[in-house]
Design a protein around this motif. Structure first.
Motif, PDB file in Angstrom:
ATOM      1  N   GLY A 109       0.794  -1.219   0.000  1.00  0.00           N
ATOM      2  CA  GLY A 109       0.000   0.000   0.000  1.00  0.00           C
ATOM      3  C   GLY A 109       0.827   1.270   0.000  1.00  0.00           C
ATOM      4  O   GLY A 109       0.295   2.358   0.218  1.00  0.00           O
ATOM      5  N   ASN A 110       2.119   1.145  -0.254  1.00  0.00           N
ATOM      6  CA  ASN A 110       3.001   2.311  -0.330  1.00  0.00           C
ATOM      7  C   ASN A 110       2.983   2.812  -1.779  1.00  0.00           C
ATOM      8  O   ASN A 110       3.928   2.620  -2.542  1.00  0.00           O
ATOM      9  CB  ASN A 110       4.415   1.928   0.115  1.00  0.00           C
ATOM     10  CG  ASN A 110       5.320   3.126   0.249  1.00  0.00           C
ATOM     11  OD1 ASN A 110       4.996   4.220  -0.203  1.00  0.00           O
ATOM     12  ND2 ASN A 110       6.476   2.921   0.856  1.00  0.00           N
ATOM     13  N   TYR A 111       1.867   3.439  -2.141  1.00  0.00           N
ATOM     14  CA  TYR A 111       1.648   3.809  -3.537  1.00  0.00           C
ATOM     15  C   TYR A 111       2.595   4.887  -4.032  1.00  0.00           C
ATOM     16  O   TYR A 111       2.938   4.908  -5.214  1.00  0.00           O
ATOM     17  CB  TYR A 111       0.187   4.223  -3.745  1.00  0.00           C
ATOM     18  CG  TYR A 111      -0.763   3.096  -3.414  1.00  0.00           C
ATOM     19  CD1 TYR A 111      -0.732   1.908  -4.136  1.00  0.00           C
ATOM     20  CD2 TYR A 111      -1.666   3.193  -2.372  1.00  0.00           C
ATOM     21  CE1 TYR A 111      -1.580   0.859  -3.835  1.00  0.00           C
ATOM     22  CE2 TYR A 111      -2.527   2.157  -2.059  1.00  0.00           C
ATOM     23  CZ  TYR A 111      -2.483   0.987  -2.797  1.00  0.00           C
ATOM     24  OH  TYR A 111      -3.310  -0.048  -2.488  1.00  0.00           O
ATOM     25  N   LEU A 170       8.974   4.328  -8.352  1.00  0.00           N
ATOM     26  CA  LEU A 170       9.822   3.300  -8.963  1.00  0.00           C
ATOM     27  C   LEU A 170       9.341   2.937 -10.363  1.00  0.00           C
ATOM     28  O   LEU A 170      10.127   2.892 -11.311  1.00  0.00           O
ATOM     29  CB  LEU A 170       9.862   2.054  -8.075  1.00  0.00           C
ATOM     30  CG  LEU A 170      10.585   2.214  -6.744  1.00  0.00           C
ATOM     31  CD1 LEU A 170      10.320   1.015  -5.843  1.00  0.00           C
ATOM     32  CD2 LEU A 170      12.077   2.397  -6.964  1.00  0.00           C
ATOM     33  N   ASP A 171       8.044   2.668 -10.507  1.00  0.00           N
ATOM     34  CA  ASP A 171       7.526   2.307 -11.821  1.00  0.00           C
ATOM     35  C   ASP A 171       7.564   3.480 -12.791  1.00  0.00           C
ATOM     36  O   ASP A 171       7.722   3.285 -13.997  1.00  0.00           O
ATOM     37  CB  ASP A 171       6.099   1.765 -11.712  1.00  0.00           C
ATOM     38  CG  ASP A 171       6.066   0.278 -11.443  1.00  0.00           C
ATOM     39  OD1 ASP A 171       7.111  -0.395 -11.597  1.00  0.00           O
ATOM     40  OD2 ASP A 171       4.986  -0.237 -11.077  1.00  0.00           O
ATOM     41  N   LEU A 215       0.409   1.284 -12.240  1.00  0.00           N
ATOM     42  CA  LEU A 215       1.084   2.565 -12.047  1.00  0.00           C
ATOM     43  C   LEU A 215       0.058   3.702 -12.013  1.00  0.00           C
ATOM     44  O   LEU A 215       0.124   4.571 -11.145  1.00  0.00           O
ATOM     45  CB  LEU A 215       2.111   2.808 -13.156  1.00  0.00           C
ATOM     46  CG  LEU A 215       2.755   4.188 -13.204  1.00  0.00           C
ATOM     47  CD1 LEU A 215       3.465   4.527 -11.896  1.00  0.00           C
ATOM     48  CD2 LEU A 215       3.729   4.275 -14.371  1.00  0.00           C
ATOM     49  N   ALA A 216      -0.895   3.686 -12.933  1.00  0.00           N
ATOM     50  CA  ALA A 216      -1.931   4.718 -12.962  1.00  0.00           C
ATOM     51  C   ALA A 216      -2.744   4.700 -11.667  1.00  0.00           C
ATOM     52  O   ALA A 216      -3.073   5.756 -11.111  1.00  0.00           O
ATOM     53  CB  ALA A 216      -2.844   4.525 -14.163  1.00  0.00           C
ATOM     54  N   PHE A 217      -3.064   3.511 -11.166  1.00  0.00           N
ATOM     55  CA  PHE A 217      -3.791   3.385  -9.909  1.00  0.00           C
ATOM     56  C   PHE A 217      -2.976   3.988  -8.762  1.00  0.00           C
ATOM     57  O   PHE A 217      -3.495   4.753  -7.955  1.00  0.00           O
ATOM     58  CB  PHE A 217      -4.089   1.912  -9.634  1.00  0.00           C
ATOM     59  CG  PHE A 217      -4.797   1.672  -8.329  1.00  0.00           C
ATOM     60  CD1 PHE A 217      -6.168   1.760  -8.252  1.00  0.00           C
ATOM     61  CD2 PHE A 217      -4.083   1.361  -7.189  1.00  0.00           C
ATOM     62  CE1 PHE A 217      -6.826   1.540  -7.043  1.00  0.00           C
ATOM     63  CE2 PHE A 217      -4.710   1.141  -5.980  1.00  0.00           C
ATOM     64  CZ  PHE A 217      -6.100   1.231  -5.912  1.00  0.00           C
ATOM     65  N   ALA A 218      -1.682   3.636  -8.704  1.00  0.00           N
ATOM     66  CA  ALA A 218      -0.817   4.143  -7.640  1.00  0.00           C
ATOM     67  C   ALA A 218      -0.705   5.663  -7.718  1.00  0.00           C
ATOM     68  O   ALA A 218      -0.759   6.347  -6.686  1.00  0.00           O
ATOM     69  CB  ALA A 218       0.563   3.496  -7.724  1.00  0.00           C
ATOM     70  N   GLU A 219      -0.544   6.195  -8.922  1.00  0.00           N
ATOM     71  CA  GLU A 219      -0.437   7.646  -9.085  1.00  0.00           C
ATOM     72  C   GLU A 219      -1.728   8.339  -8.636  1.00  0.00           C
ATOM     73  O   GLU A 219      -1.680   9.401  -8.020  1.00  0.00           O
ATOM     74  CB  GLU A 219      -0.112   7.998 -10.535  1.00  0.00           C
ATOM     75  CG  GLU A 219       1.297   7.648 -10.931  1.00  0.00           C
ATOM     76  CD  GLU A 219       1.591   7.834 -12.415  1.00  0.00           C
ATOM     77  OE1 GLU A 219       2.762   8.049 -12.746  1.00  0.00           O
ATOM     78  OE2 GLU A 219       0.658   7.754 -13.241  1.00  0.00           O
TER      79      GLU A 219
END
Length: 69
Positions: A36-38, A44-45, A60-64
Protein backbone atom coordinates in the motif's frame (compact mmCIF):
# COMPACT_ATOMS: atom_id res chain seq x y z
CA UNK A 1 31.14 -24.93 -22.50
CA UNK A 2 31.25 -21.74 -24.58
CA UNK A 3 31.45 -18.27 -23.20
CA UNK A 4 28.91 -15.56 -23.75
CA UNK A 5 30.27 -12.12 -24.46
CA UNK A 6 28.41 -8.87 -24.78
CA UNK A 7 30.65 -6.56 -26.71
CA UNK A 8 30.53 -2.83 -26.84
CA UNK A 9 29.35 -0.17 -24.47
CA UNK A 10 25.94 0.10 -26.11
CA UNK A 11 25.09 -3.54 -25.40
CA UNK A 12 26.52 -3.31 -21.88
CA UNK A 13 24.34 -0.28 -21.15
CA UNK A 14 21.25 -2.02 -22.55
CA UNK A 15 21.93 -5.14 -20.49
CA UNK A 16 22.52 -3.02 -17.40
CA UNK A 17 19.21 -1.21 -17.88
CA UNK A 18 17.33 -4.48 -18.40
CA UNK A 19 18.96 -5.93 -15.30
CA UNK A 20 17.98 -2.92 -13.22
CA UNK A 21 14.39 -3.21 -14.37
CA UNK A 22 14.04 -6.95 -13.92
CA UNK A 23 16.06 -7.52 -10.81
CA UNK A 24 15.90 -4.29 -8.87
CA UNK A 25 13.09 -1.87 -9.65
CA UNK A 26 10.17 -4.12 -10.59
CA UNK A 27 10.35 -6.32 -7.47
CA UNK A 28 10.70 -3.25 -5.26
CA UNK A 29 7.74 -1.58 -6.98
CA UNK A 30 5.64 -4.75 -6.65
CA UNK A 31 6.39 -5.01 -2.94
CA UNK A 32 5.60 -1.35 -2.35
CA UNK A 33 2.29 -1.73 -4.21
CA UNK A 34 1.33 -4.83 -2.19
CA UNK A 35 2.13 -2.97 1.04
CA UNK A 36 0.00 0.00 0.00
CA UNK A 37 3.00 2.31 -0.33
CA UNK A 38 1.65 3.81 -3.54
CA UNK A 39 3.97 6.80 -3.61
CA UNK A 40 7.03 4.53 -3.63
CA UNK A 41 5.45 2.17 -6.18
CA UNK A 42 4.61 5.12 -8.45
CA UNK A 43 8.10 6.59 -8.10
CA UNK A 44 9.82 3.30 -8.96
CA UNK A 45 7.53 2.31 -11.82
CA UNK A 46 7.49 5.86 -13.14
CA UNK A 47 11.23 5.59 -13.73
CA UNK A 48 10.69 2.62 -16.06
CA UNK A 49 7.27 3.48 -17.50
CA UNK A 50 8.31 2.71 -21.09
CA UNK A 51 9.29 -0.84 -20.14
CA UNK A 52 6.11 -1.75 -18.27
CA UNK A 53 3.53 -4.23 -19.51
CA UNK A 54 -0.04 -2.99 -20.06
CA UNK A 55 -1.11 -4.46 -16.70
CA UNK A 56 1.83 -2.78 -14.94
CA UNK A 57 0.91 0.56 -16.56
CA UNK A 58 -2.60 0.21 -15.10
CA UNK A 59 -1.15 -0.47 -11.66
CA UNK A 60 1.08 2.56 -12.05
CA UNK A 61 -1.93 4.72 -12.96
CA UNK A 62 -3.79 3.38 -9.91
CA UNK A 63 -0.82 4.14 -7.64
CA UNK A 64 -0.44 7.65 -9.09
CA UNK A 65 -4.14 8.31 -8.54
CA UNK A 66 -3.88 7.17 -4.92
CA UNK A 67 -0.92 9.48 -4.34
CA UNK A 68 -2.85 12.49 -5.74
CA UNK A 69 -5.93 11.82 -3.55
Amino acid sequence: MGQFYIGGDKMDAKFSAMYEVGVKLRPQAEQAFREGNYSKAAELDGRIRERLSPAEVKKLAFAEARVRD
